[in-house]
Design a protein around this motif. Sequence first.
Motif, mmCIF file in Angstrom:
data_model
loop_
_atom_site.group_PDB
_atom_site.id
_atom_site.type_symbol
_atom_site.label_atom_id
_atom_site.label_comp_id
_atom_site.label_asym_id
_atom_site.label_seq_id
_atom_site.Cartn_x
_atom_site.Cartn_y
_atom_site.Cartn_z
ATOM 1 N N UNK A 9 -3.050 -24.372 -15.345
ATOM 2 C CA UNK A 9 -3.931 -23.235 -15.080
ATOM 3 C C UNK A 9 -4.601 -23.505 -13.741
ATOM 4 N N UNK A 10 -4.513 -22.568 -12.816
ATOM 5 C CA UNK A 10 -5.121 -22.765 -11.499
ATOM 6 C C UNK A 10 -6.549 -22.249 -11.539
ATOM 7 N N UNK A 11 -7.500 -23.132 -11.266
ATOM 8 C CA UNK A 11 -8.907 -22.746 -11.237
ATOM 9 C C UNK A 11 -9.215 -22.084 -9.898
ATOM 10 N N UNK A 12 -10.355 -21.438 -9.829
ATOM 11 C CA UNK A 12 -10.735 -20.747 -8.591
ATOM 12 C C UNK A 12 -10.892 -21.704 -7.418
ATOM 13 N N UNK A 13 -11.300 -22.964 -7.742
ATOM 14 C CA UNK A 13 -11.491 -23.941 -6.657
ATOM 15 C C UNK A 13 -10.176 -24.604 -6.245
ATOM 16 N N UNK A 14 -9.056 -24.172 -6.809
ATOM 17 C CA UNK A 14 -7.745 -24.692 -6.419
ATOM 18 C C UNK A 14 -7.228 -25.818 -7.289
ATOM 19 N N UNK A 15 -8.054 -26.310 -8.216
ATOM 20 C CA UNK A 15 -7.596 -27.395 -9.101
ATOM 21 C C UNK A 15 -6.526 -26.877 -10.056
#
Length: 196
Positions: A9-15
């Motif tokens: 799952x790609x988080x908003x911060x790019x993680x």
Amino acid sequence: MELTDHTLLLARDGRAIPIANSGAPIRGKSGHVEGVVLVFRDITEKKQIEDALIRAKEAAEATDRSKSEFLATMSHELRTPLHVILGYTSILLEDGCNNIPAEELKTTLRKIDQNARVLCELINMVLDLNHLEAGRLHVEVKPVQLTDLIGEIRVDMQGLCDQSGLTFVWNVEELPVLQTDPGKLKVVIKNLVGNA
């Protein structure tokens, strides 16, 4: 229903977060699928533990291979001087010491002695490795004159020269005094020369 393994799952911060997921259909009164419920779980910690277990397993397997190789090598290294000792002792016992000229008897006894010392050093080395693994290896640090130490090694290794039929050329210049354990350094140098 589950999505494919290794879903990120790609988080908003790019993680990129590894997730486990499941889904269930939402059915209307008529039984037709009108939607779906998806549940995502962060499994970062689980993945880290799995990766650590895989690395630990690989390290254990590498250690096991190294120990097997070490035992195979040591088995050969221990048997070589032992066979020399047993062979010459057998000759002495069969022929009797009275039938052997004094100089030949001395040479034979010298070979037995040299190989017994090699065997003793190998056994001590194995015991030192065991103590090292247990954190109980005693190290005696004192001034060591390298030129003298190499002279001792040269005498000790004469049996290997005789046995192998090789000629060793020792070209030792004046070397500095070291602060080290002379016994441990001697074993290291003898192993290097023996392996060469």
